[in-house]
Design a protein around this motif. Sequence first.
Motif, mmCIF file in Angstrom:
data_model
loop_
_atom_site.group_PDB
_atom_site.id
_atom_site.type_symbol
_atom_site.label_atom_id
_atom_site.label_comp_id
_atom_site.label_asym_id
_atom_site.label_seq_id
_atom_site.Cartn_x
_atom_site.Cartn_y
_atom_site.Cartn_z
ATOM 1 N N ALA A 1 -54.418 14.000 15.265
ATOM 2 C CA ALA A 1 -55.589 14.733 14.795
ATOM 3 C C ALA A 1 -56.076 15.728 15.841
ATOM 4 N N LEU A 2 -56.125 15.294 17.103
ATOM 5 C CA LEU A 2 -56.576 16.199 18.163
ATOM 6 C C LEU A 2 -55.594 17.343 18.368
ATOM 7 N N ALA A 3 -54.281 17.034 18.268
ATOM 8 C CA ALA A 3 -53.278 18.087 18.437
ATOM 9 C C ALA A 3 -53.331 19.086 17.301
ATOM 10 N N ALA A 4 -53.582 18.596 16.080
ATOM 11 C CA ALA A 4 -53.671 19.507 14.938
ATOM 12 C C ALA A 4 -54.877 20.433 15.048
ATOM 13 N N ALA A 5 -55.887 20.021 15.815
ATOM 14 C CA ALA A 5 -57.090 20.844 15.978
ATOM 15 C C ALA A 5 -56.875 22.002 16.951
ATOM 16 N N LEU A 6 -55.787 21.978 17.721
ATOM 17 C CA LEU A 6 -55.521 23.082 18.646
ATOM 18 C C LEU A 6 -55.175 24.335 17.854
ATOM 19 N N PRO A 7 -55.762 25.476 18.171
ATOM 20 C CA PRO A 7 -55.496 26.712 17.412
ATOM 21 C C PRO A 7 -54.020 27.096 17.459
ATOM 22 N N ALA A 8 -53.503 27.516 16.331
ATOM 23 C CA ALA A 8 -52.082 27.864 16.240
ATOM 24 C C ALA A 8 -51.756 29.159 16.971
#
Length: 395
Positions: free
Chosen positions: A241-248
């Motif tokens: 979840a935290l990694a998915a929150a990093l901007p692409a």
Amino acid sequence: MQSVEKTWYEQVEELDSTLEDELEEEFFSEDEEKIYVASYLKLMWWRFLKHRMAVISAVIVILLYFVAAFAEFVAPYDPENSFVQYKLAPPSTIRIIDNEGNLRWPFVYKMVRERDPETLRSIYVEDRTVMYPIRFFVQGPEYELWGLWKSDLHLFGLDAPREEQGLFLLGADRLGRDLFSRLCYGARISLTIGLLSVVVSLVLGILLGGISGYYGGTIDNLIQRLIEFIRSIPEIPLIMALAAALPADWSIVRLYFGVTILLSFVGWTGLARVVRGRFLSLREEDFVMAARLAGSSEMRIILRHMMPSFLSHIIASLTLSIPGIILAETGLSFIGLGLRAPAISWGVLLQEAQNLRSVALAPWVLTPGLAVVLAVLAFNFLGDGIRDAADPYAK
């Protein structure tokens, strides 16, 4: 009379010295005497050397970090350079005996791309009329080592133009890029991200765990409730979840440090509990009380008196935690939530293995996974050896 007494005393002293020598020879051998007078660090070193797998693993870890530090020098090619004529080429076969049975310096035959008449897939065969010797310290693509020095010297390579033939120790990927070169560059991110995460976890764990155990009271309750809250959340979904929150749209450097902080945020809680438990047991010891009475500051008591007493255990636990961080980064990058291309890490390289067709046609694309397994096993054995050596008086 005086000479007689003197002679008698001398005889008694000689008898005493003889008995002492006999007792020392009986109870203390030369090796045992070295152990009794050795320092704690020397005892740790001797005990570590007895753990053969730990010593071998230490050598492997050193070699891995050497490759990571000097990837430009070790890798024969630039990781982004493509050999268009060698897409999905198999690993080069290194030979020392030619067709005529003569012993030669290690060489490879020229690799020719052909088409299978039945399946129409590309296959590579050796042209045994053309040999290319493998040379050490050869000139190749120019690079800038650590952003400071420009050079074109590489550890090994072929004595041939790049357009004619390539040396693929681990094969080539679907774009014709050398997998060994990309693996060397990937080690730089995958291995250093583990070290940086451990350093951040060490700072957070010692700081918060030390404060919690040394002062106690309300601040102890607050820190412990925070730790319990973080540990109550399943680790893998939390990381994802935290990694998915990093901007692409973040750059490679931002993503690198973002993933590092993310893994450190999840991993500091275990070390903090260990440090807290040790501080609770040490804060009432006599040497801590003596340091307080001597006028030492609380920071000096913590850093100079309490920390060294269990520093070896912290080093062992940190060494054992590095493999988990490497696996976490590899897993995140593999599923596309961590680092992304054009970044090069072992997890990014393993994304090629998501394509079952590529795995079936070119199983060597799984070699980054073998590198991960080797690094994780080496760190685990090294951590076991350090943990055993941390208590040199145990049998």
